[in-house]
Scaffold this active site. Structure first.
Site, mmCIF file in Angstrom:
data_model
loop_
_atom_site.group_PDB
_atom_site.id
_atom_site.type_symbol
_atom_site.label_atom_id
_atom_site.label_comp_id
_atom_site.label_asym_id
_atom_site.label_seq_id
_atom_site.Cartn_x
_atom_site.Cartn_y
_atom_site.Cartn_z
ATOM 1 N N LYS A 75 0.845 -1.189 0.000
ATOM 2 C CA LYS A 75 0.000 0.000 0.000
ATOM 3 C C LYS A 75 0.886 1.246 0.000
ATOM 4 O O LYS A 75 1.804 1.362 0.815
ATOM 5 C CB LYS A 75 -0.927 -0.002 1.216
ATOM 6 C CG LYS A 75 -2.033 -1.050 1.150
ATOM 7 C CD LYS A 75 -2.922 -0.983 2.380
ATOM 8 C CE LYS A 75 -4.151 -1.884 2.221
ATOM 9 N NZ LYS A 75 -3.796 -3.309 2.100
ATOM 10 N N ASP A 107 -1.212 -1.938 -4.067
ATOM 11 C CA ASP A 107 -2.595 -2.187 -3.685
ATOM 12 C C ASP A 107 -3.360 -0.866 -3.783
ATOM 13 O O ASP A 107 -2.768 0.206 -3.774
ATOM 14 C CB ASP A 107 -2.646 -2.734 -2.253
ATOM 15 C CG ASP A 107 -3.821 -3.654 -2.032
ATOM 16 O OD1 ASP A 107 -4.744 -3.653 -2.872
ATOM 17 O OD2 ASP A 107 -3.825 -4.377 -1.025
ATOM 18 N N MET A 108 -4.680 -0.974 -3.896
ATOM 19 C CA MET A 108 -5.487 0.248 -4.016
ATOM 20 C C MET A 108 -6.251 0.479 -2.722
ATOM 21 O O MET A 108 -6.770 -0.453 -2.122
ATOM 22 C CB MET A 108 -6.448 0.136 -5.196
ATOM 23 C CG MET A 108 -7.032 1.462 -5.625
ATOM 24 S SD MET A 108 -5.817 2.739 -6.074
ATOM 25 C CE MET A 108 -5.335 2.218 -7.728
ATOM 26 N N GLN A 136 -10.210 -1.055 -8.807
ATOM 27 C CA GLN A 136 -11.436 -1.445 -8.104
ATOM 28 C C GLN A 136 -12.645 -1.226 -9.008
ATOM 29 O O GLN A 136 -12.884 -0.111 -9.484
ATOM 30 C CB GLN A 136 -11.574 -0.617 -6.822
ATOM 31 C CG GLN A 136 -10.406 -0.801 -5.860
ATOM 32 C CD GLN A 136 -10.320 0.317 -4.838
ATOM 33 O OE1 GLN A 136 -10.466 1.488 -5.167
ATOM 34 N NE2 GLN A 136 -10.082 -0.044 -3.593
ATOM 35 N N ARG A 157 -4.482 -6.284 -11.073
ATOM 36 C CA ARG A 157 -5.450 -7.075 -10.322
ATOM 37 C C ARG A 157 -6.757 -6.296 -10.246
ATOM 38 O O ARG A 157 -6.758 -5.125 -9.848
ATOM 39 C CB ARG A 157 -4.939 -7.347 -8.905
ATOM 40 C CG ARG A 157 -5.941 -8.145 -8.038
ATOM 41 C CD ARG A 157 -5.615 -8.030 -6.546
ATOM 42 N NE ARG A 157 -4.266 -8.436 -6.262
ATOM 43 C CZ ARG A 157 -3.544 -7.972 -5.230
ATOM 44 N NH1 ARG A 157 -4.060 -7.068 -4.408
ATOM 45 N NH2 ARG A 157 -2.314 -8.395 -5.032
ATOM 46 N N GLY A 161 -13.612 -3.742 -4.608
ATOM 47 C CA GLY A 161 -13.403 -2.541 -3.807
ATOM 48 C C GLY A 161 -14.164 -2.649 -2.500
ATOM 49 O O GLY A 161 -15.299 -3.119 -2.475
ATOM 50 N N ALA A 162 -13.550 -2.193 -1.416
ATOM 51 C CA ALA A 162 -14.140 -2.416 -0.097
ATOM 52 C C ALA A 162 -14.262 -1.152 0.747
ATOM 53 O O ALA A 162 -14.742 -1.216 1.873
ATOM 54 C CB ALA A 162 -13.301 -3.442 0.660
ATOM 55 N N THR A 199 -11.828 -12.232 -6.808
ATOM 56 C CA THR A 199 -13.192 -12.246 -6.281
ATOM 57 C C THR A 199 -13.527 -13.614 -5.706
ATOM 58 O O THR A 199 -12.969 -14.625 -6.134
ATOM 59 C CB THR A 199 -14.217 -11.892 -7.383
ATOM 60 O OG1 THR A 199 -15.526 -11.852 -6.813
ATOM 61 C CG2 THR A 199 -14.194 -12.912 -8.515
ATOM 62 N N HIS A 200 -14.435 -13.601 -4.714
ATOM 63 C CA HIS A 200 -14.994 -14.846 -4.182
ATOM 64 C C HIS A 200 -16.439 -15.015 -4.619
ATOM 65 O O HIS A 200 -17.113 -15.953 -4.210
ATOM 66 C CB HIS A 200 -14.943 -14.842 -2.651
ATOM 67 C CG HIS A 200 -13.602 -14.484 -2.092
ATOM 68 N ND1 HIS A 200 -13.290 -13.201 -1.699
ATOM 69 C CD2 HIS A 200 -12.501 -15.235 -1.880
ATOM 70 C CE1 HIS A 200 -12.037 -13.174 -1.266
ATOM 71 N NE2 HIS A 200 -11.538 -14.383 -1.362
#
Length: 247
Positions: A75, A107-108, A136, A157, A161-162, A199-200
């Site tokens: 990050k 990482d985003m 994202q 990747r 997005g979270a 993704t899950h």
């Protein structure tokens, strides 16, 4: 970390490098690939940013002998972006210079860092080809950013997005997010450089798998990515189908 670790243990490869590396080796023996993140972000002093950089350098030293590539996820806020763009760039370059046959991937984080993260990633990737980024799907700007990474040949990747973002910046409904995820994933799979589909979501995985087979996309030209300890049944199922799966 020590207080939270018993509760988060299922999702964290190790509280220290030695433990994490043992678990990473176990995953490799099962046929998986790995991405490794040293937890921590949003440092407030230059010394903290340097300490984060040094922890990543120690990790890179430990994996020098790993024959299969490891994706090092960093990050920019941990490397000092909120303190100084130049400080973050300097720390990031020191990591990339030591990465060898592995990869450093930015990482985003929240939207306040999206532009600076992408700018730094595109800038450094011109001379450091073992640098990738994360985008994202829930951000409205991502379609434009996907075009930029495709044109420059940056390994990307894609995740949903979270972070909590306003409607002006991000899609709010899951239907909208899924729609954009599929649209951008299809573009990366057809035109991108070694994309990772992170993704899950079984709905997304099923539709993406159908697209891959329909378009005859080589299985060695992309990755599926899933978090450690999350949906191990899906991880194993994707591996059995002959996909490259990164944990």
């Amino acid at each position: 970390m020590r207080i939270l670790y018993p509760f988060a243990k299922r999702f964290i490869a190790g509280e220290d490098r030695a433990t994490a590396l043992r678990n990473i080796k176990s995953l490799y023996e099962q046929g998986f690939l790995c991405t490794v993140d040293v937890l921590g972000e949003s440092v407030h002093t230059e010394d903290q940013a340097i300490a984060a950089k040094n922890e990543y350098l120690a990790l890179l030293k430990d994996i020098e002998t790993f024959h299969r590539p490891v994706d090092i996820s960093a990050k920019v806020s941990a490397l000092g972006m909120d303190i100084s763009y130049d400080l973050c760039k300097k720390n990031a370059e020191k990591l990339i210079d030591k990465v060898g046959h592995h990869t450093v991937r930015f990482d985003m984080e929240g939207s306040n860092l999206t532009e600076r993260t992408l700018k730094l990633g595109l800038e450094l990737q011109k001379t450091h080809k073992n640098l990738g980024i994360v985008l994202q799907a829930y951000l409205r700007r991502t379609g434009q950013d996907i075009q930029s990474v495709i044109e420059q040949g940056v390994s990307t990747r894609l995740c949903k997005g979270a972070y909590k973002e306003p409607e002006t910046l991000a899609f709010q409904s899951m239907d909208q997010i899924r729609e954009n995820f599929l649209k951008q994933a299809f573009r990366l799979l057809k035109e991108g450089k070694l994309p990772a589909i992170a993704t899950h979501d079984e709905i997304l995985i099923e539709q993406i798998s159908e697209f891959i087979e329909k378009e005859n996309i080589p299985h060695d030209s992309f990755y599926f990515e899933l978090l450690y300890g999350v949906r191990r049944d899906i991880q194993q199922a994707l591996l059995r189908k002959g996909y490259q799966v990164r944990i």
